[in-house]
Motif scaffolding. Structure first.
Motif, short mmCIF file in Angstrom:
data_model
loop_
_atom_site.label_atom_id
_atom_site.label_comp_id
_atom_site.label_asym_id
_atom_site.label_seq_id
_atom_site.Cartn_x
_atom_site.Cartn_y
_atom_site.Cartn_z
N ARG A 51 107.70 -24.75 47.78
CA ARG A 51 108.37 -25.67 46.87
C ARG A 51 107.43 -26.83 46.60
N THR A 52 107.47 -27.39 45.42
CA THR A 52 106.63 -28.53 45.07
C THR A 52 107.46 -29.79 45.20
N LEU A 53 107.02 -30.68 46.09
CA LEU A 53 107.75 -31.92 46.34
C LEU A 53 106.77 -33.09 46.36
N PRO A 54 107.22 -34.28 45.98
CA PRO A 54 106.35 -35.46 46.01
C PRO A 54 106.27 -36.05 47.40
N SER A 55 105.47 -35.41 48.26
CA SER A 55 105.40 -35.85 49.65
C SER A 55 103.97 -35.91 50.17
N GLY A 58 102.15 -40.39 47.51
CA GLY A 58 103.28 -39.86 46.77
C GLY A 58 102.96 -38.70 45.87
N ALA A 59 101.77 -38.11 46.00
CA ALA A 59 101.39 -37.00 45.14
C ALA A 59 102.19 -35.75 45.50
N ASP A 60 102.36 -34.87 44.51
CA ASP A 60 103.06 -33.61 44.76
C ASP A 60 102.24 -32.74 45.72
N CYS A 61 102.95 -31.98 46.53
CA CYS A 61 102.27 -31.02 47.41
C CYS A 61 103.13 -29.78 47.52
N LEU A 111 112.90 -26.41 58.40
CA LEU A 111 111.90 -27.44 58.66
C LEU A 111 110.81 -27.30 57.61
N ALA A 112 110.63 -28.34 56.80
CA ALA A 112 109.67 -28.31 55.70
C ALA A 112 108.41 -29.07 56.08
N VAL A 113 107.25 -28.46 55.82
CA VAL A 113 105.96 -29.10 56.09
C VAL A 113 105.00 -28.82 54.94
N ASN A 114 103.99 -29.67 54.83
CA ASN A 114 102.94 -29.47 53.83
C ASN A 114 102.22 -28.15 54.12
N ARG A 115 102.21 -27.25 53.13
CA ARG A 115 101.63 -25.92 53.34
C ARG A 115 100.15 -26.01 53.68
N ASP A 116 99.37 -26.81 52.93
CA ASP A 116 97.94 -26.90 53.19
C ASP A 116 97.66 -27.48 54.56
N ILE A 134 108.84 -32.94 56.04
CA ILE A 134 109.13 -33.40 54.67
C ILE A 134 110.62 -33.19 54.44
N ARG A 135 111.28 -34.24 54.01
CA ARG A 135 112.72 -34.16 53.80
C ARG A 135 113.02 -33.36 52.54
N LEU A 136 113.82 -32.34 52.68
CA LEU A 136 114.22 -31.52 51.55
C LEU A 136 115.34 -32.19 50.77
#
Length: 364
Positions: free
Chosen positions: A274-278, A282-285, A311-316, A358-360
């Protein structure tokens, strides 16, 4: 009925808890009355709740959090759950005391230097560490170094002597990586760590490929010097106050999952995002959402993610943490949906990565 029950005032006097406090714990569903008068709203308690109220008063005195108090009072008799909660709280208190002692020791050294600057100039600290171990430690933390020029205190790796080990720490506020390498020469008393700038870290890593078995590190006076055989690198290491990594890495996971690193990598690379501003500034990730299957296995959730544990985390960041770790088995420690994710190698207790969650957005 009232003759068989105790009033809230009687319970307050018997337990030492105030009437207002008992009302609060009723609202928090920790100690609810047996009966509430529908006309007056007055609370009445069973005789057996006197013991619960007294226990609650003591749990408050030792600073047990509300969720832990609820777990103790709600634990089934003989399950051992209450003792597990208390043991975990005791460990937190002991860790906090150890941290306080360390900080007070460092504060005392700063006060001595301030009051007697001519006689208390800190001596340079010389450590000897295995070159291969230091190289592995640098590889394990380098990916988490901050690249934001506005945050110079994070633009490097913290070298922190701690008794028999040298601890390395890197963070960009969105993730943190730690590694330990055996060291000789460190004093028993705590000493302040040194933030080694990124360029010097990279020069040191290149030096470690020269073939020497050991490297001598000299820290102090705003510099770092590393000597490996006939080779040496040296550079400025300005004094910065580094964030307290202990506060971030003192985790209380709800789930511990062991799985092959290659299996997790394949699932993350092929899984939905998912693309979220996190991201930074504040850039999308791209975000990977981890979930647990009915049989307790870790999985990458489809989009939209199912209900239940997520549990959401930055994929990269997750992929970089996997690259920095050793191949083979991984140990993932997962807390709640807003708790950090720890990525560990089972055979390297002091070397691990922590990813901020990252808060969903709320569904619907």
């Amino acid at each position: 009925m009232e003759s068989e029950l105790h009033s809230i005032g009687e319970l307050a006097r018997a337990s030492g808890l105030g009437v207002g406090t008992l009302r609060y714990y009723d609202g928090a569903e920790v100690l609810t009355p047996a009966w509430v008068d529908p006309r007056t709203g007055y609370r009445w308690y069973r005789h057996g709740q006197l013991a619960d109220a007294r226990l609650l008063a003591r749990l408050r005195r030792v600073g047990l959090p509300l969720t832990a108090i609820r777990a103790v009072l709600g634990a089934a008799p003989g399950s051992g759950q209450a003792r597990q909660v208390l043991d975990a709280h005791l460990r937190r208190l002991e860790d906090g005391l150890a941290d306080a002692r360390r900080e007070l020791s460092l504060i005392q050294a700063m006060i001595d230097e301030r009051e007697q600057p001519m006689t208390t100039t800190p001596a340079a600290l010389r450590l000897t560490v295995p070159a291969e171990g230091l190289a592995a430690a640098l590889d394990a933390v380098r990916f988490a170094v901050c690249a934001d020029p506005e945050l110079p205190a994070l633009a490097g790796v913290l070298f922190e002597p701690d008794g028999p080990v040298l601890r390395l720490v890197a963070t960009d506020r969105y993730r943190m990586a730690l590694a330990e390498v055996p060291a000789t020469g460190a004093p028993e008393r705590p000493v302040a760590g040194t933030v080694v700038p990124t360029a010097l870290v990279d020069a040191l890593r290149a030096l470690l490929g020269a073939g020497a078995a050991e490297v001598a590190l000299t820290l102090g006076g705003g510099t770092l010097r590393a000597e490996a055989g006939e080779h040496r690198v040296e550079g400025a290491a300005p004094a910065f106050d580094y964030p307290d990594h202990r506060a971030v890495t003192r985790l209380e996971p709800e789930h511990r999952i062991t799985l092959p690193a290659a299996e997790l990598r394949a699932a993350v690379e092929a899984g939905a995002t998912r693309t979220l501003p996190s991201g930074p500034a504040g850039a999308d990730c791209e975000v990977t959402v981890l979930t647990l299957t009915g049989d307790g296995r870790l999985a990458v959730a489809e989009d939209p993610a199912p209900e239940g544990y997520r549990l959401a985390v930055n994929r990269d960041f997750l992929l970089e943490a996997l690259d920095a770790g050793r191949p083979g088995q991984l140990l993932l420690e997962l807390g709640g949906p807003i708790a950090p994710l720890a990525v560990r190698s089972p055979d390297r207790s002091g070397t691990f990565s922590v990813l901020m969650p990252i808060r969903l957005p709320e569904a619907g």
